[in-house]
Motif scaffolding. Structure first.
Motif, PDB file in Angstrom:
ATOM      1  N   VAL A  88      34.303  45.206  37.193  1.00 14.03           N
ATOM      2  CA  VAL A  88      34.851  43.854  37.180  1.00 14.03           C
ATOM      3  C   VAL A  88      36.185  43.764  37.919  1.00 14.03           C
ATOM      4  N   SER A  89      36.500  44.778  38.714  1.00 15.47           N
ATOM      5  CA  SER A  89      37.755  44.770  39.463  1.00 15.47           C
ATOM      6  C   SER A  89      37.484  45.093  40.917  1.00 15.47           C
ATOM      7  N   GLU A  90      38.458  44.816  41.753  1.00 19.03           N
ATOM      8  CA  GLU A  90      38.346  45.104  43.173  1.00 19.03           C
ATOM      9  C   GLU A  90      38.832  46.512  43.458  1.00 19.03           C
ATOM     10  N   LEU A  91      38.538  46.992  44.666  1.00 22.05           N
ATOM     11  CA  LEU A  91      39.024  48.309  45.062  1.00 22.05           C
ATOM     12  C   LEU A  91      40.542  48.355  45.057  1.00 22.05           C
ATOM     13  N   THR A 241      21.403  45.886  45.575  1.00 20.33           N
ATOM     14  CA  THR A 241      22.384  46.353  44.585  1.00 20.33           C
ATOM     15  C   THR A 241      23.283  45.205  44.134  1.00 20.33           C
ATOM     16  N   VAL A 242      23.573  44.281  45.053  1.00 20.70           N
ATOM     17  CA  VAL A 242      24.404  43.126  44.696  1.00 20.70           C
ATOM     18  C   VAL A 242      23.689  42.257  43.667  1.00 20.70           C
ATOM     19  N   TRP A 243      22.396  42.061  43.871  1.00 19.83           N
ATOM     20  CA  TRP A 243      21.610  41.259  42.933  1.00 19.83           C
ATOM     21  C   TRP A 243      21.510  41.949  41.575  1.00 19.83           C
ATOM     22  N   LEU A 244      21.316  43.253  41.577  1.00 19.73           N
ATOM     23  CA  LEU A 244      21.137  43.990  40.323  1.00 19.73           C
ATOM     24  C   LEU A 244      22.437  44.152  39.540  1.00 19.73           C
ATOM     25  N   PHE A 245      23.548  44.307  40.261  1.00 22.45           N
ATOM     26  CA  PHE A 245      24.785  44.758  39.632  1.00 22.45           C
ATOM     27  C   PHE A 245      25.208  43.907  38.426  1.00 22.45           C
ATOM     28  N   PRO A 246      25.401  42.585  38.567  1.00 26.79           N
ATOM     29  CA  PRO A 246      25.841  41.803  37.404  1.00 26.79           C
ATOM     30  C   PRO A 246      24.796  41.749  36.297  1.00 26.79           C
ATOM     31  N   ARG A 247      23.527  41.797  36.663  1.00 30.64           N
ATOM     32  CA  ARG A 247      22.466  41.745  35.654  1.00 30.64           C
ATOM     33  C   ARG A 247      22.429  43.020  34.820  1.00 30.64           C
ATOM     34  N   TYR A 249      24.957  45.006  34.470  1.00 30.41           N
ATOM     35  CA  TYR A 249      26.221  44.994  33.723  1.00 30.41           C
ATOM     36  C   TYR A 249      26.083  44.195  32.431  1.00 30.41           C
ATOM     37  N   ARG A 250      25.502  43.003  32.522  1.00 27.71           N
ATOM     38  CA  ARG A 250      25.327  42.181  31.324  1.00 27.71           C
ATOM     39  C   ARG A 250      24.391  42.849  30.329  1.00 27.71           C
ATOM     40  N   LEU A 251      23.385  43.542  30.833  1.00 23.11           N
ATOM     41  CA  LEU A 251      22.450  44.240  29.952  1.00 23.11           C
ATOM     42  C   LEU A 251      23.175  45.311  29.135  1.00 23.11           C
ATOM     43  N   PHE A 252      23.985  46.120  29.799  1.00 18.25           N
ATOM     44  CA  PHE A 252      24.698  47.183  29.082  1.00 18.25           C
ATOM     45  C   PHE A 252      25.819  46.633  28.205  1.00 18.25           C
ATOM     46  N   GLN A 253      26.364  45.461  28.545  1.00 18.07           N
ATOM     47  CA  GLN A 253      27.415  44.881  27.728  1.00 18.07           C
ATOM     48  C   GLN A 253      26.901  44.473  26.343  1.00 18.07           C
ATOM     49  N   ARG A 254      25.601  44.405  26.164  1.00 19.29           N
ATOM     50  CA  ARG A 254      25.055  44.092  24.842  1.00 19.29           C
ATOM     51  C   ARG A 254      25.221  45.244  23.870  1.00 19.29           C
ATOM     52  N   LEU A 255      25.480  46.431  24.373  1.00 25.40           N
ATOM     53  CA  LEU A 255      25.699  47.584  23.505  1.00 25.40           C
ATOM     54  C   LEU A 255      27.073  47.476  22.857  1.00 25.40           C
ATOM     55  N   ILE A 399      24.789  37.861  56.247  1.00 23.52           N
ATOM     56  CA  ILE A 399      24.064  38.146  55.002  1.00 23.52           C
ATOM     57  C   ILE A 399      25.033  38.463  53.872  1.00 23.52           C
ATOM     58  N   VAL A 400      26.039  39.299  54.152  1.00 18.70           N
ATOM     59  CA  VAL A 400      27.013  39.656  53.116  1.00 18.70           C
ATOM     60  C   VAL A 400      27.767  38.418  52.651  1.00 18.70           C
ATOM     61  N   HIS A 401      28.119  37.553  53.597  1.00 21.59           N
ATOM     62  CA  HIS A 401      28.803  36.308  53.234  1.00 21.59           C
ATOM     63  C   HIS A 401      27.930  35.460  52.311  1.00 21.59           C
ATOM     64  N   ARG A 402      26.633  35.537  52.517  1.00 17.66           N
ATOM     65  CA  ARG A 402      25.704  34.750  51.710  1.00 17.66           C
ATOM     66  C   ARG A 402      25.529  35.338  50.314  1.00 17.66           C
ATOM     67  N   VAL A 403      25.348  36.655  50.221  1.00 16.76           N
ATOM     68  CA  VAL A 403      25.019  37.268  48.927  1.00 16.76           C
ATOM     69  C   VAL A 403      26.254  37.544  48.073  1.00 16.76           C
ATOM     70  N   GLY A 404      27.422  37.674  48.700  1.00 16.91           N
ATOM     71  CA  GLY A 404      28.633  37.922  47.928  1.00 16.91           C
ATOM     72  C   GLY A 404      28.848  39.393  47.621  1.00 16.91           C
ATOM     73  N   PRO A 405      29.900  39.719  46.876  1.00 19.48           N
ATOM     74  CA  PRO A 405      30.273  41.110  46.619  1.00 19.48           C
ATOM     75  C   PRO A 405      29.447  41.759  45.510  1.00 19.48           C
ATOM     76  N   MET A 406      29.439  43.093  45.512  1.00 14.24           N
ATOM     77  CA  MET A 406      28.828  43.851  44.431  1.00 14.24           C
ATOM     78  C   MET A 406      29.835  43.897  43.281  1.00 14.24           C
ATOM     79  N   HIS A 407      29.726  42.924  42.401  1.00 12.57           N
ATOM     80  CA  HIS A 407      30.789  42.696  41.436  1.00 12.57           C
ATOM     81  C   HIS A 407      30.224  41.992  40.218  1.00 12.57           C
TER      82      HIS A 407
END
Length: 417
Positions: A88-91, A241-247, A249-255, A399-407
């Protein structure tokens, strides 16, 4: 930290920048040394002394689960914290409290040594920025934290990639306050001096490289079409990976807490490591060299399998609390994608295919075009690919501008990490 007009001031800040460069390079070298010694202990000395194969499924599972428990426990219970959650943070973040540096570095070293698919850039950069800002603020209290942070960031980026060019390119994309009318050189002088010093120092400290001799790039008029196509395909693949990352993350946050999340993530990583083998573990630098050196022994299907496993491992590692960066392992993915393309498309130049793919995966990982171009050229060690990469980067950027960051969004978290 900006040079003034008087020579004594310039001398003082120049010496300070040199000191920052040496410190950041030394800190990275020490961090690499500790994590590599731990890696050798876990994956060579212990298995050899106890008489079993290191990469058997049960040892992979034991090491990764133990690492998850250690990292999760530190993140959960260490009183001073373990730095920013990289999910949830930047480099590049504002300086964190120095008290968080020990926990962050321990988590980072354990993450790297255990074979988690993350790189060293996030923890060592955050640690260097925190220490430099704290010490610099005491010595020169009139200099703002942002100035120290920029200088330490430039030095660490340069040390990580072995050249101040990487830092110079990265600095062009860092948003900082810029007083009206001040020349760009004045703003970047100190960070670039620190970057150059760190690069030189890192060579003396024994910097490693992931480049390997490849067949020289042979220019062809058809590359004007094939290079953007390869780069676009690699970007679409990396965008998974960008599409999967937040999903994820939310899955593991349920723990319920960070330790359970890290151990659960380690269990998934263990399964992926058993499936993909040691080439899909660790930060990816040595593994990229190994893959390039032995590419002929892999079929395109086998490389695709390595790529999918590595991408999943990056997502899981990055969303379950492990401390590490995603640039190095994403470059491995770029190398793998480029090798696969070169195997599948007979007329595709191998060096150019790898460079285009590294460009795409790096751009997805960092969101920085200049730095990604540099990394793509650096991996193939052939500057003649640069002109065609400047064409290939267009679809990547779109494409990167469209999909956004891995975040992932920090407000989604239900428990502190």
């Amino acid at each position: 930290m900006r040079p003034g007009k008087d020579s004594p001031h310039l001398v003082i800040i120049s010496l300070t920048a040199i000191a920052v460069g040496v410190f950041c390079a030394a800190a990275l070298a020490a961090f690499d040394l500790v994590s590599e010694e731990m890696t050798v202990l876990l994956w060579e000395r212990l298995p050899e002394s106890l008489g079993f194969e290191a990469y058997t499924w049960w040892w992979i599972a034991l090491v990764l689960l133990s690492a998850g428990a250690v990292v999760g426990l530190i993140v959960w219970k260490w009183p001073w914290g373990a730095g920013h959650d990289p999910a949830v943070s930047e480099l590049i973040e504002p300086p964190m409290p120095v008290a968080q540096v020990p926990g962050l570095l321990v988590c980072g070293a354990v993450t790297l040594a255990a074979g988690v698919s993350l790189g060293p850039e996030n923890p060592i950069m955050a640690a260097n920025v925190a220490v430099v800002a704290a010490l610099g603020g005491r010595i020169f209290p009139h200099v703002k934290d942002a100035g120290w942070g920029l200088t330490a960031t430039a030095a660490t980026v340069s040390a990580l990639f072995g050249t101040p060019v990487a830092a110079a390119l990265a600095l062009t994309e860092i948003h900082t306050s810029r007083p009206s009318g001040e020349p760009l050189w004045n703003r970047l002088f100190t960070p670039l001096l620190a970057a150059g010093t760190a690069s030189v120092a890192m060579h003396y400290f024994g910097a490693s490289t992931w480049t390997r001799d490849l067949p020289a790039y042979e220019e062809s008029i058809g590359d004007i079409a094939t290079a953007p196509a390869v780069a676009a395909g690699a970007t679409v693949a990396a965008a998974g990976t960008v599409w999967l990352f937040p999903r994820v993350y939310r899955l593991f946050q349920r723990l319920p807490n960070p330790m359970v999340r890290a151990v659960a993530g380690a269990a998934v990583l263990a399964v992926l490591a058993v499936v993909g083998g040691p080439l899909t573990m660790f930060k990816g630098a040595n593994e990229s060299v190994e893959l390039l050196g032995d590419a002929a022994s892999y079929t395109a299907v086998a490389i695709l399998g390595l790529l999918v496993v590595k991408m999943l491992a990056i997502v899981v590692a990055g969303t379950t609390g492990f401390r590490g960066g995603r640039i190095f392992p994403m470059i491995f993915c770029g190398v793998a994608f480029g090798v696969m393309v070169a195997d599948l498309v007979p007329f595709a130049d191998p060096a150019l295919s790898i460079a285009c793919s590294v460009l795409a995966f790096s751009f997805v990982a960092t969101g920085q075009g200049w730095l990604s171009l540099f990394l793509a050229v650096g991996v193939v060690a052939d500057a003649t690919v640069l002109p065609i990469l400047c064409i290939a980067v267009l679809p990547v950027w779109l494409i990167v501008h469209r999909v956004g960051p891995m975040h992932a969004e920090p407000e989604k978290a239900k428990a502190p990490a």
